[in-house]
Design a protein around this motif. Sequence first.
Motif, PDB file in Angstrom:
ATOM      1  N   GLU A 153       0.854  -1.187   0.000  1.00  0.00           N
ATOM      2  CA  GLU A 153       0.000   0.000   0.000  1.00  0.00           C
ATOM      3  C   GLU A 153       0.891   1.237   0.000  1.00  0.00           C
ATOM      4  OE1 GLU A 153      -3.352   0.414   0.024  1.00  0.00           O
ATOM      5  OE2 GLU A 153      -3.776  -1.743  -0.082  1.00  0.00           O
ATOM      6  N   GLU A 165      -5.228   1.171   8.647  1.00  0.00           N
ATOM      7  CA  GLU A 165      -5.929   1.060   7.369  1.00  0.00           C
ATOM      8  C   GLU A 165      -5.164   0.140   6.408  1.00  0.00           C
ATOM      9  OE1 GLU A 165      -8.738   1.828   4.283  1.00  0.00           O
ATOM     10  OE2 GLU A 165      -8.785   1.971   6.467  1.00  0.00           O
ATOM     11  N   CYS A 166      -3.849   0.227   6.418  1.00  0.00           N
ATOM     12  CA  CYS A 166      -3.047  -0.658   5.565  1.00  0.00           C
ATOM     13  C   CYS A 166      -3.205  -2.112   5.974  1.00  0.00           C
ATOM     14  CB  CYS A 166      -1.575  -0.254   5.624  1.00  0.00           C
ATOM     15  SG  CYS A 166      -1.193   1.325   4.809  1.00  0.00           S
ATOM     16  N   ARG A 169      -6.595  -3.404   4.627  1.00  0.00           N
ATOM     17  CA  ARG A 169      -6.565  -3.713   3.200  1.00  0.00           C
ATOM     18  C   ARG A 169      -5.723  -4.961   2.926  1.00  0.00           C
ATOM     19  NH1 ARG A 169      -8.075   0.695  -0.208  1.00  0.00           N
ATOM     20  NH2 ARG A 169      -8.658   2.548   0.985  1.00  0.00           N
TER      21      ARG A 169
END
Length: 352
Positions: A153, A165-166, A169
Amino acid sequence: MLSNEVSVEIEILRKHGLSLRRIAQEVGCAVNTVRRHLALGEAPSYGPRKRRSTKLEAYESYLRQRQAAAQPHWIPATVLLREIKAQGYEGGISQLRAFVRGLRPAPIEEPLVRFETSPGEQMQVDWVEFRKGADALYAFCATLGYSRASHVEFVTDMKVGTLIECHERTFAALGGVTRRILYDNMKTVVLERDASGQGQHRYHPTFLDYAKHCGFVIKLCRPYRAKTKGKVERFNGYLRRSFYVPLAAKLKQAGLSVDVVTANAEVRRWLKEVANARLHATTGAVPWQRLCQEERAQLQPLAPAWRGQIPAALPTANAAPGQPDRLAAQYPCAVPAQHPLSVYERLLQEIA
């Protein structure tokens, strides 16, 4: 110094009637060398050169004793210079340093032991820095320890909200969560090592809460020991060489630079077609195939949406009534990029 081959060649050329000057030109040496060799009638023998006496020679025994007595520590050459000058040494420090360097024992390298993990056991995570400053660009890299399947990412900061958030994902892309994740000493993960004793670290409270929510254990690698998370470290170099440098070079030809939107769009394709589709040199298998066939079934299921209390995770004022609080931390790249993505895609096609 003439080699045996040159000596034989001189004798053969002389038998063919060539002059001394011509022979010297053919073999690449001086005429007097050819003359001297032919006068001897045999190949010259060279013995070891006699050791020249130096100003330091009288103090070598003293220096050996001093360094041996200091083991396992080491006395600097500057200190030894003062000591032997007091005894009458008149030389300089250069030859002293050269001599002392020869006394230092060669460091014993630790044997390289490759640590392999079982399917679903470990994932290694690291940041890669490409640019700093106002136009910063970083890459979050995660590599599964068993299959070597990786996810990337690109982001513009390394804050804890971005880190979480990474992870979200990455877990979604890989299809599950490993039981342990290995990190270095990033401050968004650990605030202080061994805060309450050996191995009792003080973790970042927000990230620790997220780890408990997802069900993985935070593991820290040894300080200044990059080999501990060597799988992701090797992938970091591979990402830079195989993906970022070629992409940056193509955009530079068009007068552009890599932004986070373009990098993320292109890295998805690269991961699918190159990185996770190649035959891995260590495992001898294709990472994505090994993930799908062997490791994914051993991963923990994805956790429900995390409702952590960090500013980036709080619901926005425009959220619909009754909508569940989901992690709303978005990349700072939400600001307008340099150009629309279609412009980059068209330029890359034209340059290619």
